[in-house]
Design a protein around this motif. Structure first.
Motif, PDB file in Angstrom:
ATOM      1  N   LYS A 141       6.967  -7.780   1.390  1.00  0.00           N
ATOM      2  CA  LYS A 141       6.047  -7.023   0.526  1.00  0.00           C
ATOM      3  C   LYS A 141       4.678  -6.870   1.182  1.00  0.00           C
ATOM      4  O   LYS A 141       4.175  -7.772   1.827  1.00  0.00           O
ATOM      5  CB  LYS A 141       5.920  -7.705  -0.833  1.00  0.00           C
ATOM      6  CG  LYS A 141       7.230  -7.616  -1.619  1.00  0.00           C
ATOM      7  CD  LYS A 141       7.075  -8.069  -3.027  1.00  0.00           C
ATOM      8  CE  LYS A 141       8.394  -7.847  -3.764  1.00  0.00           C
ATOM      9  NZ  LYS A 141       8.329  -8.372  -5.124  1.00  0.00           N
ATOM     10  N   ASP A 142       4.094  -5.695   0.968  1.00  0.00           N
ATOM     11  CA  ASP A 142       2.752  -5.401   1.496  1.00  0.00           C
ATOM     12  C   ASP A 142       1.692  -5.941   0.531  1.00  0.00           C
ATOM     13  O   ASP A 142       2.019  -6.618  -0.451  1.00  0.00           O
ATOM     14  CB  ASP A 142       2.596  -3.906   1.766  1.00  0.00           C
ATOM     15  CG  ASP A 142       2.636  -3.042   0.514  1.00  0.00           C
ATOM     16  OD1 ASP A 142       2.555  -3.565  -0.622  1.00  0.00           O
ATOM     17  OD2 ASP A 142       2.735  -1.815   0.669  1.00  0.00           O
ATOM     18  N   ILE A 143       0.434  -5.625   0.787  1.00  0.00           N
ATOM     19  CA  ILE A 143      -0.649  -6.159  -0.044  1.00  0.00           C
ATOM     20  C   ILE A 143      -0.631  -5.587  -1.463  1.00  0.00           C
ATOM     21  O   ILE A 143      -1.293  -6.120  -2.345  1.00  0.00           O
ATOM     22  CB  ILE A 143      -2.041  -5.955   0.603  1.00  0.00           C
ATOM     23  CG1 ILE A 143      -2.343  -4.485   0.821  1.00  0.00           C
ATOM     24  CG2 ILE A 143      -2.157  -6.724   1.905  1.00  0.00           C
ATOM     25  CD1 ILE A 143      -3.770  -4.192   1.252  1.00  0.00           C
ATOM     26  N   GLU A 144       0.140  -4.514  -1.676  1.00  0.00           N
ATOM     27  CA  GLU A 144       0.280  -3.939  -3.014  1.00  0.00           C
ATOM     28  C   GLU A 144       1.551  -4.440  -3.696  1.00  0.00           C
ATOM     29  O   GLU A 144       1.962  -3.906  -4.725  1.00  0.00           O
ATOM     30  CB  GLU A 144       0.280  -2.410  -2.918  1.00  0.00           C
ATOM     31  CG  GLU A 144      -1.041  -1.866  -2.408  1.00  0.00           C
ATOM     32  CD  GLU A 144      -1.003  -0.366  -2.130  1.00  0.00           C
ATOM     33  OE1 GLU A 144       0.084   0.240  -2.190  1.00  0.00           O
ATOM     34  OE2 GLU A 144      -2.085   0.177  -1.851  1.00  0.00           O
ATOM     35  N   ASP A 145       2.184  -5.455  -3.099  1.00  0.00           N
ATOM     36  CA  ASP A 145       3.398  -6.079  -3.638  1.00  0.00           C
ATOM     37  C   ASP A 145       4.587  -5.107  -3.680  1.00  0.00           C
ATOM     38  O   ASP A 145       5.413  -5.153  -4.579  1.00  0.00           O
ATOM     39  CB  ASP A 145       3.128  -6.661  -5.034  1.00  0.00           C
ATOM     40  CG  ASP A 145       4.066  -7.813  -5.373  1.00  0.00           C
ATOM     41  OD1 ASP A 145       4.440  -8.566  -4.449  1.00  0.00           O
ATOM     42  OD2 ASP A 145       4.449  -7.934  -6.550  1.00  0.00           O
ATOM     43  N   VAL A 146       4.650  -4.237  -2.671  1.00  0.00           N
ATOM     44  CA  VAL A 146       5.725  -3.251  -2.569  1.00  0.00           C
ATOM     45  C   VAL A 146       6.517  -3.530  -1.290  1.00  0.00           C
ATOM     46  O   VAL A 146       5.938  -3.791  -0.241  1.00  0.00           O
ATOM     47  CB  VAL A 146       5.155  -1.812  -2.548  1.00  0.00           C
ATOM     48  CG1 VAL A 146       6.261  -0.793  -2.352  1.00  0.00           C
ATOM     49  CG2 VAL A 146       4.375  -1.529  -3.826  1.00  0.00           C
ATOM     50  N   SER A 147       7.836  -3.460  -1.395  1.00  0.00           N
ATOM     51  CA  SER A 147       8.707  -3.668  -0.236  1.00  0.00           C
ATOM     52  C   SER A 147       9.340  -2.339   0.192  1.00  0.00           C
ATOM     53  O   SER A 147       9.269  -1.339  -0.532  1.00  0.00           O
ATOM     54  CB  SER A 147       9.824  -4.653  -0.595  1.00  0.00           C
ATOM     55  OG  SER A 147      10.718  -4.052  -1.529  1.00  0.00           O
ATOM     56  N   ALA A 148       9.990  -2.363   1.339  1.00  0.00           N
ATOM     57  CA  ALA A 148      10.711  -1.180   1.811  1.00  0.00           C
ATOM     58  C   ALA A 148      11.818  -0.819   0.822  1.00  0.00           C
ATOM     59  O   ALA A 148      12.068   0.365   0.563  1.00  0.00           O
ATOM     60  CB  ALA A 148      11.289  -1.438   3.202  1.00  0.00           C
ATOM     61  N   ARG A 149      12.466  -1.815   0.276  1.00  0.00           N
ATOM     62  CA  ARG A 149      13.536  -1.558  -0.706  1.00  0.00           C
ATOM     63  C   ARG A 149      12.975  -0.835  -1.933  1.00  0.00           C
ATOM     64  O   ARG A 149      13.570   0.120  -2.441  1.00  0.00           O
ATOM     65  CB  ARG A 149      14.205  -2.871  -1.110  1.00  0.00           C
ATOM     66  CG  ARG A 149      15.470  -2.689  -1.927  1.00  0.00           C
ATOM     67  CD  ARG A 149      16.068  -4.037  -2.363  1.00  0.00           C
ATOM     68  NE  ARG A 149      16.320  -4.954  -1.285  1.00  0.00           N
ATOM     69  CZ  ARG A 149      17.425  -4.991  -0.550  1.00  0.00           C
ATOM     70  NH1 ARG A 149      18.396  -4.104  -0.762  1.00  0.00           N
ATOM     71  NH2 ARG A 149      17.578  -5.896   0.398  1.00  0.00           N
TER      72      ARG A 149
END
Length: 162
Positions: A141-149
């Protein structure tokens, strides 16, 4: 006859070297390297010759730089690596080359985004598959709590992760 000697600053020489990588001129790149130019020098944006060569789809220049010891995981001032740029652009052959030379498939930039995330964001399906086969983590997860999935689900590309 007067002697007109041109003196370049180290910054100008670095800029010329990196421009040579951008243009893909392997002969001139070799001359710079033989003259002692550091293969991983950086310009004012933190770009290395390898980052610039790969971003501009110059496979032969990238091969030369890697053979001469360029760090495949060197990052620019935003933390982006050559593989991040290649994933965004969809340059599959160069991605293979970088991975073969040890590039980390999960090295995030300063926002926490990995090459896999860039491939998903820009709809580079073949790149997504390549990175997953190379071991990329779809749940980082990135700093915005979003993953590639998660990105893939938002874009209707979840089939790439099954």
């Amino acid at each position: 006859m007067t002697d007109h000697k041109i003196n370049f600053t180290p910054e100008q020489i670095t800029a010329l070297f990196i421009d040579t990588a951008r243009s893909g001129d392997t002969e001139l790149l070799s001359q710079f390297l033989e003259a002692g130019m550091p293969v991983d020098c950086i310009d004012s944006r933190g770009y290395t010759p390898l980052i610039v060569a790969t971003y501009n789809d110059n496979l032969e220049a990238a091969k030369l730089l890697l053979e001469k010891g360029a760090n495949p995981d060197a990052a620019d001032l935003k933390g982006a690596t050559a593989l991040s740029g290649v994933a965004f652009k969809g340059f599959d052959t160069i991605a293979d080359l970088l991975i073969e030379h040890g590039a980390s498939v999960d090295k995030p930039n300063h926002a926490g985004r990995t090459p896999l995330m860039f491939a998903v964001m820009f709809g580079r399906e073949a790149m997504v598959t390549k990175l997953l086969k190379a071991g990329a983590n779809p749940d980082h997860k990135d700093i915005e709590d979003v993953s590639a999935r998660i990105l893939a689900q938002r874009q209707g590309l979840e089939h790439l992760f099954s």
